[in-house]
Design a protein around this motif. Structure first.
Motif, short mmCIF file in Angstrom:
data_model
loop_
_atom_site.label_atom_id
_atom_site.label_comp_id
_atom_site.label_asym_id
_atom_site.label_seq_id
_atom_site.Cartn_x
_atom_site.Cartn_y
_atom_site.Cartn_z
N GLU A 6 0.82 -1.20 0.00
CA GLU A 6 0.00 0.00 0.00
C GLU A 6 0.86 1.25 0.00
O GLU A 6 0.62 2.17 -0.76
CB GLU A 6 -0.92 0.01 1.22
CG GLU A 6 -1.94 -1.10 1.23
CD GLU A 6 -2.77 -1.10 2.49
OE1 GLU A 6 -2.96 -0.02 3.09
OE2 GLU A 6 -3.23 -2.18 2.88
N ARG A 7 1.84 1.30 0.92
CA ARG A 7 2.71 2.46 1.05
C ARG A 7 4.14 1.99 1.30
O ARG A 7 4.66 2.12 2.43
CB ARG A 7 2.22 3.36 2.19
CG ARG A 7 0.85 3.96 1.93
CD ARG A 7 0.37 4.86 3.07
NE ARG A 7 0.37 4.27 4.39
CZ ARG A 7 -0.60 3.52 4.91
NH1 ARG A 7 -1.66 3.25 4.20
NH2 ARG A 7 -0.50 3.05 6.13
N ASP A 62 6.45 -1.81 4.40
CA ASP A 62 5.28 -1.05 3.96
C ASP A 62 4.67 -0.38 5.18
O ASP A 62 4.46 -1.02 6.22
CB ASP A 62 4.27 -2.00 3.31
CG ASP A 62 3.17 -1.25 2.61
OD1 ASP A 62 3.28 -1.06 1.38
OD2 ASP A 62 2.19 -0.85 3.28
N SER A 88 1.87 0.22 5.98
CA SER A 88 0.62 -0.38 6.42
C SER A 88 0.83 -1.43 7.51
O SER A 88 -0.13 -1.92 8.09
CB SER A 88 -0.10 -1.03 5.23
OG SER A 88 0.64 -2.15 4.77
N ARG A 129 -0.88 -6.23 9.51
CA ARG A 129 -1.86 -5.30 10.06
C ARG A 129 -1.14 -4.49 11.14
O ARG A 129 -0.26 -5.00 11.83
CB ARG A 129 -3.08 -6.02 10.62
CG ARG A 129 -2.81 -6.97 11.74
CD ARG A 129 -4.05 -7.82 12.07
NE ARG A 129 -3.86 -8.62 13.25
CZ ARG A 129 -3.19 -9.75 13.31
NH1 ARG A 129 -2.62 -10.22 12.22
NH2 ARG A 129 -3.07 -10.42 14.43
N ARG A 168 4.36 0.94 12.12
CA ARG A 168 4.75 1.59 10.87
C ARG A 168 6.19 1.21 10.55
O ARG A 168 7.12 1.97 10.82
CB ARG A 168 4.61 3.10 10.97
CG ARG A 168 4.67 3.77 9.60
CD ARG A 168 4.52 5.25 9.70
NE ARG A 168 5.71 5.76 10.40
CZ ARG A 168 5.83 6.95 10.92
NH1 ARG A 168 4.85 7.79 10.85
NH2 ARG A 168 6.92 7.33 11.52
#
Length: 102
Positions: free
Chosen positions: A9-10, A26, A28, A47, A62
């Motif tokens: 995602e990022r 990532d 996410s 997650r 993160r």
């Protein structure tokens, strides 16, 4: 990159493994390995949160940096280690393969 439900995602940080695979942190909460063939596999997380564990049981708030190194195992053979900086939890954590001898 999207393979079998493992996506980014990022992506924020990348390290290159000796076999040419990419290890991607990532934001996410996932740490993903992308093989030279392009196949992606979740190494840890998936997650956001904080939990020690193997694979998806581990959680990062993160992950923001990754590095690869090795340490001598009980038999002297190198054991690969993945170092992950987790800016969301203010931690640097080390991971190694579950099959590595302790």
């Amino acid at each position: 990159i999207q393979t079998a439900g493992v996506g980014l995602e990022r992506p924020i940080a990348v390290a290159i493994a000796p076999d040419g695979a990419l290890v991607v942190a990532d934001e996410s909460g996932a740490v993903v390995r992308v093989g030279p063939d392009g196949e992606a596999r979740l190494l840890a997380g998936g997650r956001p949160g904080f939990a020690n564990g193997e694979g998806e049981d581990a959680q990062f708030r993160r992950p923001s940096g990754v590095a690869l190194t090795s340490t001598p195992g009980v038999d002297g053979a190198p054991v690969p280690m993945l170092i992950v900086s987790d800016a969301g939890n203010g931690l640097v954590r080390t991971l190694r393969p579950a099959s590595a001898p302790t």
